[in-house]
Design an enzyme around this catalytic site. Structure first.
Site, mmCIF file in Angstrom:
data_model
loop_
_atom_site.group_PDB
_atom_site.id
_atom_site.type_symbol
_atom_site.label_atom_id
_atom_site.label_comp_id
_atom_site.label_asym_id
_atom_site.label_seq_id
_atom_site.Cartn_x
_atom_site.Cartn_y
_atom_site.Cartn_z
ATOM 1 N N ASN A 122 -12.805 -3.501 2.437
ATOM 2 C CA ASN A 122 -13.858 -2.496 2.285
ATOM 3 C C ASN A 122 -14.969 -2.622 1.070
ATOM 4 O O ASN A 122 -14.452 -2.866 -0.059
ATOM 5 C CB ASN A 122 -13.309 -1.051 2.292
ATOM 6 C CG ASN A 122 -12.364 -0.766 3.708
ATOM 7 O OD1 ASN A 122 -12.915 -1.184 4.794
ATOM 8 N ND2 ASN A 122 -11.109 -0.216 3.394
ATOM 9 N N HIS A 156 -6.819 -5.795 1.871
ATOM 10 C CA HIS A 156 -5.817 -5.133 2.697
ATOM 11 C C HIS A 156 -5.269 -6.256 3.580
ATOM 12 O O HIS A 156 -6.026 -6.910 4.359
ATOM 13 C CB HIS A 156 -6.089 -4.109 3.681
ATOM 14 C CG HIS A 156 -6.889 -2.877 3.151
ATOM 15 N ND1 HIS A 156 -6.143 -1.606 2.672
ATOM 16 C CD2 HIS A 156 -8.039 -2.513 2.552
ATOM 17 C CE1 HIS A 156 -6.951 -0.864 2.105
ATOM 18 N NE2 HIS A 156 -8.098 -1.373 1.814
ATOM 19 N N GLU A 196 -12.176 3.099 -1.291
ATOM 20 C CA GLU A 196 -12.008 4.432 -1.994
ATOM 21 C C GLU A 196 -11.804 3.945 -3.599
ATOM 22 O O GLU A 196 -12.074 4.751 -4.758
ATOM 23 C CB GLU A 196 -10.875 4.964 -1.503
ATOM 24 C CG GLU A 196 -11.408 5.944 -0.325
ATOM 25 C CD GLU A 196 -10.234 6.468 0.538
ATOM 26 O OE1 GLU A 196 -8.940 6.324 0.065
ATOM 27 O OE2 GLU A 196 -10.385 6.831 1.641
ATOM 28 N N VAL A 197 -11.110 2.740 -3.547
ATOM 29 C CA VAL A 197 -10.815 2.330 -5.068
ATOM 30 C C VAL A 197 -11.781 1.304 -5.692
ATOM 31 O O VAL A 197 -11.806 0.139 -4.864
ATOM 32 C CB VAL A 197 -9.217 1.838 -5.197
ATOM 33 C CG1 VAL A 197 -8.756 1.300 -6.509
ATOM 34 C CG2 VAL A 197 -8.272 2.907 -4.690
ATOM 35 N N HIS A 230 -10.079 -5.334 -3.664
ATOM 36 C CA HIS A 230 -8.826 -5.586 -3.089
ATOM 37 C C HIS A 230 -8.992 -5.837 -1.606
ATOM 38 O O HIS A 230 -9.988 -5.271 -0.619
ATOM 39 C CB HIS A 230 -8.069 -4.333 -3.144
ATOM 40 C CG HIS A 230 -8.549 -3.041 -2.560
ATOM 41 N ND1 HIS A 230 -9.435 -2.570 -3.398
ATOM 42 C CD2 HIS A 230 -8.543 -2.441 -1.572
ATOM 43 C CE1 HIS A 230 -9.871 -1.535 -2.635
ATOM 44 N NE2 HIS A 230 -9.264 -1.335 -1.410
ATOM 45 N N ASP A 286 0.820 -1.217 -0.023
ATOM 46 C CA ASP A 286 0.048 0.044 0.122
ATOM 47 C C ASP A 286 0.807 1.059 0.084
ATOM 48 O O ASP A 286 1.903 1.343 0.630
ATOM 49 C CB ASP A 286 -0.926 -0.036 1.284
ATOM 50 C CG ASP A 286 -2.015 1.112 0.997
ATOM 51 O OD1 ASP A 286 -3.352 0.575 0.849
ATOM 52 O OD2 ASP A 286 -1.919 2.132 1.248
ATOM 53 N N ILE A 287 0.519 2.363 -0.738
ATOM 54 C CA ILE A 287 1.201 3.469 -0.910
ATOM 55 C C ILE A 287 1.339 4.313 0.408
ATOM 56 O O ILE A 287 2.118 5.233 0.666
ATOM 57 C CB ILE A 287 0.544 4.367 -2.005
ATOM 58 C CG1 ILE A 287 1.649 5.078 -2.670
ATOM 59 C CG2 ILE A 287 -0.538 5.001 -1.759
ATOM 60 C CD1 ILE A 287 1.342 5.888 -4.046
HETATM 61 P P1 AMP Z 1 -9.870 1.238 0.145
HETATM 62 O O1 AMP Z 1 -10.273 2.707 1.066
HETATM 63 O O2 AMP Z 1 -10.024 -0.072 0.741
HETATM 64 O O3 AMP Z 1 -10.398 1.472 -1.333
HETATM 65 O O4 AMP Z 1 -8.295 1.535 0.118
HETATM 66 C C1 AMP Z 1 -7.719 1.972 -0.928
HETATM 67 C C2 AMP Z 1 -6.068 1.856 -0.741
HETATM 68 O O5 AMP Z 1 -5.297 1.855 -1.827
HETATM 69 C C3 AMP Z 1 -5.719 2.942 0.467
HETATM 70 O O6 AMP Z 1 -5.161 2.222 1.694
HETATM 71 C C4 AMP Z 1 -4.593 3.610 -0.486
HETATM 72 O O7 AMP Z 1 -3.221 4.160 0.368
HETATM 73 C C5 AMP Z 1 -4.217 2.555 -1.559
HETATM 74 N N1 AMP Z 1 -3.667 2.963 -2.674
HETATM 75 C C6 AMP Z 1 -4.077 4.176 -3.486
HETATM 76 N N2 AMP Z 1 -3.282 4.485 -4.604
HETATM 77 C C7 AMP Z 1 -2.084 3.436 -4.615
HETATM 78 C C8 AMP Z 1 -1.319 3.156 -5.304
HETATM 79 N N3 AMP Z 1 -1.037 3.941 -6.312
HETATM 80 N N4 AMP Z 1 -0.282 2.175 -5.041
HETATM 81 C C9 AMP Z 1 -0.629 1.349 -3.863
HETATM 82 N N5 AMP Z 1 -1.622 1.883 -3.227
HETATM 83 C C10 AMP Z 1 -2.502 2.659 -3.359
#
Ligand code: AMP
Length: 121
Positions: A94, A109, A102-103, A107, A33-34
């Site tokens: 999530n 975690h 968010e994405v 995924h 994770d970034i």
């Molecule tokens: P979620 O809120 O479950 O959708 O989590 C999205 C996750 O993606 C967050 O923990 C971010 O820090 C992570 N994230 C966003 N962009 C990137 C990226 N380019 N590389 C790695 N992790 C990312």
């Protein structure tokens, strides 16, 4: 919800954006994770286009479902946190709005390397 081809994980899967890769096979890609929330914070994503766990459950093939679940263990083992080689971890997905996703590409975690703490804030 329709799959957004331009979400950040789709771009990572297409190789348009770099990632710190941990593991890859036919079914999953895993990377750090970034913005890590724990000592170890990895993400495991299916290679197929699924927005969230419900979409995956309803529409993925049995092979894809097995591949993702097995992939989580393979990544955890590689990171030294699975129960075979380490002290355990938390796997969390999530899902959509109330889940705080968010994405919009499914995924998991993986948090570990230390005690993860309270389950829900
Ligand atoms: P979620 O809120 O479950 O959708 O989590 C999205 C996750 O993606 C967050 O923990 C971010 O820090 C992570 N994230 C966003 N962009 C990137 C990226 N380019 N590389 C790695 N992790 C990312």
């Amino acid at each position: 919800m329709n799959y957004d081809e331009n979400n950040i994980f789709a771009k990572i899967l297409r190789g348009e954006i770099p990632c710190k890769k941990i593991y890859e096979d036919e079914f999953v890609l895993s990377f750090h994770d970034i913005n890590p929330q724990k000592k170890i914070h990895a993400l495991v994503i299916p290679k197929g286009k699924f927005t969230d766990l419900d979409d995956f459950s309803l529409n993925a093939s049995s092979d894809e479902i097995v591949g993702l679940i097995k992939g989580i263990n393979l990544v955890a083992k590689k990171l030294g946190i699975s129960t075979e080689v380490g002290k355990g971890y938390r796997a969390l997905a999530n899902i959509s709005d109330h889940g705080g996703q968010e994405v919009p590409h499914l995924h998991f975690h993986l948090f570990g390397g230390e005690r993860v703490g309270k389950m829900v804030e």
